[in-house]
Structures are given as structure tokens and as C-alpha cells.
Design a protein around this motif. Sequence first.
Motif, mmCIF file in Angstrom:
data_model
loop_
_atom_site.group_PDB
_atom_site.id
_atom_site.type_symbol
_atom_site.label_atom_id
_atom_site.label_comp_id
_atom_site.label_asym_id
_atom_site.label_seq_id
_atom_site.Cartn_x
_atom_site.Cartn_y
_atom_site.Cartn_z
ATOM 1 N N LEU A 194 0.824 -1.213 0.000
ATOM 2 C CA LEU A 194 0.000 0.000 0.000
ATOM 3 C C LEU A 194 0.856 1.260 0.000
ATOM 4 N N ASN A 195 1.892 1.293 0.829
ATOM 5 C CA ASN A 195 2.752 2.474 0.899
ATOM 6 C C ASN A 195 3.601 2.640 -0.354
ATOM 7 N N ALA A 196 3.925 1.540 -1.031
ATOM 8 C CA ALA A 196 4.633 1.655 -2.310
ATOM 9 C C ALA A 196 3.716 2.288 -3.362
ATOM 10 N N ASP A 197 2.431 1.991 -3.293
ATOM 11 C CA ASP A 197 1.483 2.524 -4.255
ATOM 12 C C ASP A 197 1.061 3.961 -3.924
ATOM 13 N N LEU A 198 0.868 4.262 -2.635
ATOM 14 C CA LEU A 198 0.338 5.565 -2.219
ATOM 15 C C LEU A 198 1.397 6.573 -1.806
ATOM 16 N N GLY A 199 2.563 6.103 -1.454
ATOM 17 C CA GLY A 199 3.591 6.990 -0.923
ATOM 18 C C GLY A 199 3.963 6.534 0.477
ATOM 19 N N SER A 200 5.213 6.667 0.808
ATOM 20 C CA SER A 200 5.719 6.166 2.082
ATOM 21 C C SER A 200 5.026 6.838 3.262
ATOM 22 N N GLY A 201 4.564 6.028 4.206
ATOM 23 C CA GLY A 201 3.958 6.534 5.431
ATOM 24 C C GLY A 201 2.505 6.941 5.309
ATOM 25 N N THR A 202 1.872 6.669 4.186
ATOM 26 C CA THR A 202 0.463 7.040 4.038
ATOM 27 C C THR A 202 -0.425 6.173 4.921
ATOM 28 N N VAL A 203 -0.242 4.857 4.842
ATOM 29 C CA VAL A 203 -0.979 3.933 5.702
ATOM 30 C C VAL A 203 -0.018 3.501 6.803
ATOM 31 N N ARG A 204 -0.318 3.923 8.035
ATOM 32 C CA ARG A 204 0.568 3.595 9.166
ATOM 33 C C ARG A 204 0.119 2.344 9.895
ATOM 34 N N VAL A 205 -1.200 2.133 9.996
ATOM 35 C CA VAL A 205 -1.731 1.006 10.763
ATOM 36 C C VAL A 205 -2.780 0.296 9.920
ATOM 37 N N LEU A 206 -2.719 -1.032 9.938
ATOM 38 C CA LEU A 206 -3.750 -1.852 9.305
ATOM 39 C C LEU A 206 -4.530 -2.514 10.430
ATOM 40 N N GLU A 207 -5.747 -2.061 10.640
ATOM 41 C CA GLU A 207 -6.580 -2.603 11.708
ATOM 42 C C GLU A 207 -7.458 -3.694 11.122
ATOM 43 N N VAL A 208 -7.261 -4.920 11.602
ATOM 44 C CA VAL A 208 -7.992 -6.070 11.085
ATOM 45 C C VAL A 208 -9.139 -6.371 12.040
#
Length: 178
Positions: A138-152
Motif C-alpha cells: 500500500l505504501n509503495a502505491d500511495l507513498g511512504s507513510g500514508t498507511v501507518r496502521v492496518l486494523e484487522v
Amino acid sequence: MDDGLDLARQVTRAAASSGSPAARRRRRRPTPTGTPLPDDVRSAHPDRRRGAISGAHPDERDPQLLESEVARLVGRGGWDLPLRMRGVFARWPELVGDDVAGHCTPESFVDGVLVVRTDSTAWATQLTLLTPTILGRLNADLGSGTVRVLEVRGPHLPTWKKGRRSTRDGRGPRDTYG
């Protein structure tokens, strides 16, 4: 009575007889009836007031491409990240794979936290193990540090809190789901 051709000849002779080119530009142009237009009517055209006259070269008044106008609107409105995240939601199977996407869906993205809902508790555990890989994609696609936490989150379970006489810490019918 003068017709249009005679009037044009008179104007041409008068222009040729006036001395300087600046004086010719300042002259009032006669209307078809022969009365000159007042200065405020002649300068009412917006291009003449600004001193800009449309030419053959492109400028900001020309029609713009839709792509550049939408990009300008998105940038000015601050909608870049929300639109990119909606793109992630739309391309979820492509980003995480068809097997994983078949059992989980993204629900929301707020302040760097992406919430993903799974269809069983087993897939919730599996997705928790895959979190570093998914965050990297996700961060490779959106930019580094965009998604910090994946809450499952696991599946939606039924609630056993029904009626006026329910117990606070009741365990329901003592069955496991998933």
C-alpha cells in the motif's frame, strides 16, 4: 444621401490626411449613421479595457484540457489522498491478491489507519500475519507513510443484547463463530 461605400471612402480619406499614426488611432470611428461613438462605449469591450486582445497564441482564456482542470480542482480542494484511497478500495484484489481479497474488504481510512473487515476469525488471524506485506504494498502505491496502521476486524457477529432483561456480561449461547 450617402451610401455605405461613400462613407467608407470619406473615412479612408480622413485617415490618410491626418498626420501621425497615433492621431489616426485616437480618432473616433463613425457609426453607419455617421455619428461617432462616445469613448466610454468604445472602451466597454473587456479586451480593450485590459489591453489584451486575443491572438493566435494560447493563453489562460483558451479552453483547457479536462485532465488539467480536474487536477487543479483536486489539488485546490485537498482531495488528493481521499481519491487515492478510493482507488485503493477499487483495486483491492489487485493489491492484495484474489485469494486474500475474497475473504476481506477495506472499510475505512482515517488518519493513516486502514480498517479491513474479514469474513471469518481465521482470516482475521491470517491477515494479521500478512500486515507487514500489505502495508509495504500500500505504501509503495500511495507513498511512504500514508498507511501507518492496518486494523484487522473479524466478521460482524450477532448481538445477544435483546430485550429489557438482558445480562451485562452474558456470553450468549456459548457458540463460536468462524
